[in-house]
Structures are given as structure tokens and as C-alpha cells.
Design an enzyme around this catalytic site. Structure first.
Site, PDB file in Angstrom:
ATOM      1  N   SER A   1      19.624   7.794  -7.707  1.00  0.00           N
ATOM      2  CA  SER A   1      18.897   8.052  -6.596  1.00  0.00           C
ATOM      3  C   SER A   1      18.407   9.307  -6.243  1.00  0.00           C
ATOM      4  O   SER A   1      17.417   9.634  -5.287  1.00  0.00           O
ATOM      5  CB  SER A   1      19.559   7.587  -5.195  1.00  0.00           C
TER       6      SER A   1
ATOM      7  N   ASN B   1      30.020   8.693   1.013  1.00  0.00           N
ATOM      8  CA  ASN B   1      29.551   7.687   1.884  1.00  0.00           C
ATOM      9  C   ASN B   1      29.592   8.312   3.450  1.00  0.00           C
ATOM     10  O   ASN B   1      28.634   7.860   4.007  1.00  0.00           O
ATOM     11  CB  ASN B   1      30.923   6.893   1.963  1.00  0.00           C
TER      12      ASN B   1
ATOM     13  N   THR C   1     -11.917 -12.266  25.003  1.00  0.00           N
ATOM     14  CA  THR C   1     -10.465 -13.193  24.843  1.00  0.00           C
ATOM     15  C   THR C   1     -10.852 -13.926  24.032  1.00  0.00           C
ATOM     16  O   THR C   1     -12.385 -14.425  23.903  1.00  0.00           O
ATOM     17  CB  THR C   1     -10.128 -13.651  26.125  1.00  0.00           C
ATOM     18  N   HIS C   2     -10.314 -14.578  23.058  1.00  0.00           N
ATOM     19  CA  HIS C   2     -10.629 -15.434  22.138  1.00  0.00           C
ATOM     20  C   HIS C   2     -11.610 -14.872  21.308  1.00  0.00           C
ATOM     21  O   HIS C   2     -12.512 -15.360  20.520  1.00  0.00           O
ATOM     22  CB  HIS C   2     -10.854 -16.584  22.413  1.00  0.00           C
TER      23      HIS C   2
ATOM     24  N   SER D   1     -20.457   2.886  -0.632  1.00  0.00           N
ATOM     25  CA  SER D   1     -20.133   2.048  -1.917  1.00  0.00           C
ATOM     26  C   SER D   1     -20.850   2.415  -3.098  1.00  0.00           C
ATOM     27  O   SER D   1     -21.819   3.130  -3.059  1.00  0.00           O
ATOM     28  CB  SER D   1     -20.987   0.747  -1.491  1.00  0.00           C
TER      29      SER D   1
ATOM     30  N   LYS E   1     -24.390   1.308   2.369  1.00  0.00           N
ATOM     31  CA  LYS E   1     -23.392   1.003   3.074  1.00  0.00           C
ATOM     32  C   LYS E   1     -22.428   2.286   3.414  1.00  0.00           C
ATOM     33  O   LYS E   1     -22.462   3.379   2.906  1.00  0.00           O
ATOM     34  CB  LYS E   1     -22.260   0.449   2.060  1.00  0.00           C
TER      35      LYS E   1
ATOM     36  N   ASN F   1     -18.558   2.410   5.084  1.00  0.00           N
ATOM     37  CA  ASN F   1     -17.474   1.598   5.392  1.00  0.00           C
ATOM     38  C   ASN F   1     -16.416   2.015   6.013  1.00  0.00           C
ATOM     39  O   ASN F   1     -16.122   3.337   5.868  1.00  0.00           O
ATOM     40  CB  ASN F   1     -16.859   1.254   3.734  1.00  0.00           C
TER      41      ASN F   1
ATOM     42  N   GLU G   1      -9.595   0.218   8.033  1.00  0.00           N
ATOM     43  CA  GLU G   1      -9.147  -0.882   7.263  1.00  0.00           C
ATOM     44  C   GLU G   1      -7.791  -0.780   6.712  1.00  0.00           C
ATOM     45  O   GLU G   1      -6.569  -1.471   6.727  1.00  0.00           O
ATOM     46  CB  GLU G   1     -10.060  -1.201   6.141  1.00  0.00           C
TER      47      GLU G   1
ATOM     48  N   TYR H   1      31.295   0.629   2.930  1.00  0.00           N
ATOM     49  CA  TYR H   1      30.256   1.250   1.966  1.00  0.00           C
ATOM     50  C   TYR H   1      30.011   0.148   0.881  1.00  0.00           C
ATOM     51  O   TYR H   1      30.953  -0.232   0.170  1.00  0.00           O
ATOM     52  CB  TYR H   1      30.239   2.540   1.423  1.00  0.00           C
TER      53      TYR H   1
ATOM     54  N   GLN I   1      22.388   2.151  -0.804  1.00  0.00           N
ATOM     55  CA  GLN I   1      21.195   3.098  -1.268  1.00  0.00           C
ATOM     56  C   GLN I   1      19.904   2.597  -0.883  1.00  0.00           C
ATOM     57  O   GLN I   1      18.974   3.392  -1.010  1.00  0.00           O
ATOM     58  CB  GLN I   1      21.586   3.319  -2.715  1.00  0.00           C
TER      59      GLN I   1
ATOM     60  N   LYS J   1      17.014   4.083   1.859  1.00  0.00           N
ATOM     61  CA  LYS J   1      16.297   5.275   1.953  1.00  0.00           C
ATOM     62  C   LYS J   1      14.519   4.998   1.574  1.00  0.00           C
ATOM     63  O   LYS J   1      13.927   5.647   2.334  1.00  0.00           O
ATOM     64  CB  LYS J   1      16.593   6.579   0.761  1.00  0.00           C
TER      65      LYS J   1
END
Ligand code: ARG
Length: 495
Positions: free
Chosen positions: A50, A136, A183-184, A305, A311, A313, A318, A345, A350, A353
Site C-alpha cells: 500500500s 493494526n 418547482t418541477h 470548443s 462555444k 462551455n 459540469e 483487523y 486497507q 484509504k
């Protein structure tokens, strides 16, 4: 092919060649080799190691070792001289790693192994530093310290974005900016732009609170639990906890080394925050479209773009939306990892992380970019007001005007709905708002006084109940928001 591509001993998974091998090549193969006659297979090392990702806890690992070694000396398991020599070696290891001078050995499975191996090369007495300790309890302690620090840093960034939203809200409030609330995703009732921006700030404040809750459960030291059952040696877990600044000490050694609730808590807080950032991002995507035209993004926070020259963007917005997906995935993944684990353990742990580290990194990136975007975005008052001041957006207010004069709401709703229906019968779309005004003015129960509710800005100005979207209520709210931000800032600074 896989064997070549895979870092065999925990070096970061990039194209850089393996680092030079330090003097430990001649030393013991692994910390646990004494039990074995055969050497570990490359495939085992590739799966098991690790170091590639837990290196970033090196400062915490060394802090934990310093505290442990001081405690060992205090209870008589090390002489003061041995303690000083080991601490000096640990200081040197910390500098080597921080300066990129550390030679990682192929047998360095993880950061704990690497630090101990190097400290022992520098000072023979460091062979005593793992006394009464296991990786551990060590890894659980390191990760709690790391998480505590990461939460504090991220809390500051989230508060920064919330403060930016509050500042832009104040500006919008003084300029009387209003937009249609939805709303909606259908235009519903007008609200101040300040109200809308503040709504996102309140959500971020809840994220800060949630991170604070996660931090409180993180702030417990597991050091001294050993591998799973404590120790026969006279360890003092309270002393190491105090030295590392933990608020509490574990109660049960099995729980101490098995508990990753604090990681799950943090991942939930981060996923929830990611969802809030995503919702803000989604609105910015909509608002910056030609169809809405509510905002223009600053060039520094927009992209172009490669093919379509016209464009602009909203990639930041996003990605704020898109990154929420991985945050949700990390939470779900960790919960799945934990669900079947017997005490205590297991190496599965592991897997805690990488999701945690990447979640923190991801939220940090998104918050910083959105903060810059929100500081620089330009609001188009006119485009917003066009929707906010549409007479149809005041339909509820007309019904409430009738209610104030004694008509039951259900009847009032019916009266206004009838006028709306008739106005919408007008074939020319652009004359419908005017038609509604006309119908209200000439209606026997309504008339010119009621028609004044349809004047530009009237529906925005008159929403004045506590917490409402009109300017008087928003002025109160912005005071409270500033106070909440200041209190959250003070709580963070006081840690
Ligand atoms: N790298 C390990 C982890 O992250 C450290 C603990 C190893 N413990 C063990 N018993 N092998 O969980």
C-alpha cells in the site's frame, strides 16, 4: 504485460522508473519474514503493498511513532537515551521523505514498514520502536490523524465557498436582483437572487456541520490496542492519545483496530457535500445556457470548443456535477467492504484509504474551482427579472389577496385559475401577460388594486414572511447567515 505495468513494491503507479534501492536490500526482507522460509511472490507484493498510496500519511506515521516511543520511555521500556536517538532518527526520516530523498526499498510494504526500516538503518535502537504496537493500531491512528487534518482543511475551503455565496448574495440584494423560483423546473414564484444564492450557502453550512460530526468520531486514539487485544507490557494509551492531541482514547481494543466508522462518516459527509456542489453546478449549467441567459461565466472559469468557435462551455459546473458520482461510489464501496468483516483487523481494511484520499482531493478541487467561478460570474439582472416579473408568477399572490378579503383559498385558487386559463387562450403568446392583467383589472372581485400585484417587482417585494424570498425577509436571513458563517469559522479556528 501486467507484471511490467504493475508497481511491484508500492511505488506510485506512474511511468517513473522504480526509485533506487536503499541499503536495506541486504537487511531483512520484510518485518514478518522470520516466520517464513520462502520469499513473497511479486504478484503478492503487487496486490498487498500500500506504499503507493499510504505514503501521504508519512507525517502522521512519524508523529505516531514519536508519541509511542516517548510513552515507551515514560513507562520504562526504553531509556531516555534510546528514546532521544529514535526520535532523532524519525526526524531524519521525516526530512528525507519530505525532501524526496527517501530511498524506498522493495520490501517496504507500506509507510509503517518503510519508516521503521529506515529509522532502524539510522539508529539500532529503533528496532525497539514497535514494542507493544502493531500496524493494526498504528494504521488506524495514522489515518485518524490524517482524516482530522483533512477535515479541518476542507472545512475551511467549504466555508470559503459559502462566504463567497453570501458576499454575492449581499450584492444581489442591494441591486434588487430577482429571478423566477422554480418547482418541477417550471417558473413558479419570484425570489431574490440573494435568497437563491443563500440557499446553497446554508446547504454548505450543513456539510461543514456534518464534517464536524465526523471529526468528533474521528478524534479517538486507537493507539495501544496492539494487534487486537492490548499488551502484556505496561503501555499507557492515554499518554499517547494526549501527546497526539486526541480528544478521547479507545475503550475496547478489538473495536479500536476494526472501527472504520469515521471513514464512512467522512465519506458520507463528502458525498453529501458533493451532491450539494453538483446541484449548484447543475443550476450554473442551466443558467449559463442561451435559453436561461441568467449568467455569463468568466473566461477563466469556462472552456471553449475545439471545433465550434462560438462555444463557451461550463466545464467547471459540469465537473462539479459529474464528480459527485465518484464520491457516492466511494461511500457505497467502503460500506460494502466493511459489511462482512469479522472482528478484528482484516486486510480488507486497507481498502479504506484510496476512497478517502480521493474523496478529499475531489471535493477540494471542486470547491476551489466553484469558489473561483462564483466570485467571477456575472449575473444578468434583466434576463432574470423578465421571468420573475411575469404576471403569471404572481398568480398565487392574487389568490392570497382574495383570501385576505375573506374568500376561502380553494375558491380563490379557482377564480385565479379561471383567469389564467382565459389568458392562456390568447393565441399570441407575447400578449398573454397583458391579457391576464386586463382580466384581473376588470374582474368584479379583483380590480385595479389587485392588478397592482402584477406590476414588475411587486411579487418579489411582497414575500415577507420569515425565511421568505422577498428583500425584507432576505435582509434578516443574510444577517443570520453571516452570523452562522462566523460561528462556523470560529469553531474551526478553535480546534
Ligand atoms: N497497510 C496496512 C493497512 O493499510 C497496514 C496494516 C497492516 N496490518 C497487518 N496486520 N498486515 O491496513
Amino acid at each position: 504485460m501486467f507484471a511490467d505495468d504493475t508497481p511491484a513494491h508500492g511505488t506510485p503507479a506512474d511511468d517513473t522508473p522504480p526509485p533506487p534501492i536503499g541499503p536495506s536490500r541486504t537487511g531483512p526482507a520484510t518485518l514478518w519474514q522470520g516466520r517464513f522460509t520462502g520469499a513473497p511472490a511479486d504478484a503478492l507484493a503487487a496486490l498487498n503493498d500500500s506504499l503507493g498510496f499510504d505514503q501521504r500519511m508519512f507525517a502522521e506515521d512519524i508523529a505516531v511513532s514519536r508519541a509511542h516511543v516517548s510513552m515507551l520511555a515514560a513507562v520504562g521500556l526504553l531509556t531516555d537515551g534510546e528514546r532521544d536517538d529514535i526520535v532523532a532518527a524519525l526526524d531524519e526520516v521525516e526530512i528525507e521523505i519530505a525532501e524526496g530523498r527517501m530511498f524506498w526499498a522493495p520490501t517496504d510494504e507500506d509507510i509503517h514498514t518503510a519508516v521503521e526500516r529506515r529509522a532502524t538503518e539510522l539508529c539500532g535502537a529503533a528496532a525497539k520502536m514497535h514494542t507493544g504496537r502493531s500496524r493494526n493500531d498504528q494504521v488506524a491512528t495514522d489515518l485518524r490523524l490524517w482524516t482530522r487534518r483533512a477535515i479541518d482543511e476542507l472545512t475551511g475551503l467549504l466555508l470559503g465557498l459559502a462566504r463567497t455565496l453570501a458576499a454575492r448574495a449581499r450584492e444581489a440584494q442591494s441591486a434588487g436582483m430577482r429571478l423566477p423560483g422554480y418547482t418541477h423546473l417550471q417558473q413558479a414564484q419570484p425570489v431574490g437572487l440573494a435568497h437563491h444564492l443563500a440557499a446553497h450557502a446554508w446547504a454548505l453550512l450543513r456539510d461543514v456541520e456534518r464534517l464536524g460530526d465526523a471529526r468528533r468520531r474521528t478524534d479517538v486514539s486507537p493507539l495501544g490496542a496492539g494487534a487486537l487485544a492490548g499488551s502484556t507490557l505496561p503501555l499507557d494509551p492515554s499518554a499517547t492519545a494526549a501527546e497526539l492531541g486526541f480528544a478521547a482514547v479507545f475503550e475496547n481494543s478489538l473495536d479500536a483496530v476494526s472501527d472504520r466508522d469515521y471513514v464512512a462518516d467522512t465519506l458520507f459527509a463528502l458525498a453529501m457535500s458533493g451532491i450539494h456542489l453538483s446541484r449548484l453546478g447543475e443550476e450554473l449549467v442551466l443558467w449559463s445556457s442561451a435559453e436561461f441567459g441568467f449568467v455569463v461565466l468568466d473566461d477563466a472559469f469556462a472552456t471553449g470548443s475545439s471545433m465550434m468557435p462560438q462555444k463557451k462551455n461550463p466545464d467547471v459546473a459540469e465537473l462539479a456535477r459529474g464528480k459527485a458520482g465518484r464520491l457516492i461510489g466511494y461511500l457505497a464501496g467502503l460500506l460494502a467492504t466493511l459489511k462482512g468483516l469479522p472482528l478484528a483487523y482484516n486486510k480488507d481494511l486497507q481498502e479504506d484509504k484510496e476512497p478517502l484520499f480521493d474523496s478529499i482531493d475531489t471535493v477540494r478541487l471542486v470547491v476551489l474551482a466553484l469558489d473561483g467561478l462564483m466570485q467571477t460570474v456575472e449575473f444578468h439582472a434583466q434576463a432574470m427579472a423578465a421571468g420573475a416579473d411575469d404576471p403569471f408568477a404572481a398568480a398565487t399572490d392574487l389568490a392570497e389577496w382574495l383570501v385576505a378579503r375573506g374568500m376561502p383559498f380553494r375558491d380563490a385558487h379557482g377564480v385565479i385559475a379561471g383567469l389564467v386559463r382565459r389568458a392562456l387562450d390568447e393565441p399570441d403568446v407575447s400578449s398573454r401577460p397583458h391579457r391576464l392583467t386586463e382580466l384581473v383589472t376588470t374582474h368584479p372581485d379583483l380590480g385595479p388594486e389587485a392588478a397592482r400585484l402584477l406590476a414588475p417587482g411587486a411579487a418579489y417585494l411582497s414575500r415577507s414572511t420569515p425565511g421568505a424570498g422577498g428583500p425584507d425577509a432576505v435582509a434578516v436571513q443574510l444577517e443570520r447567515l453571516d452570523a452562522a458563517l462566523a460561528a462556523a469559522g470560529d469553531a474551526q479556528a478553535g480546534r
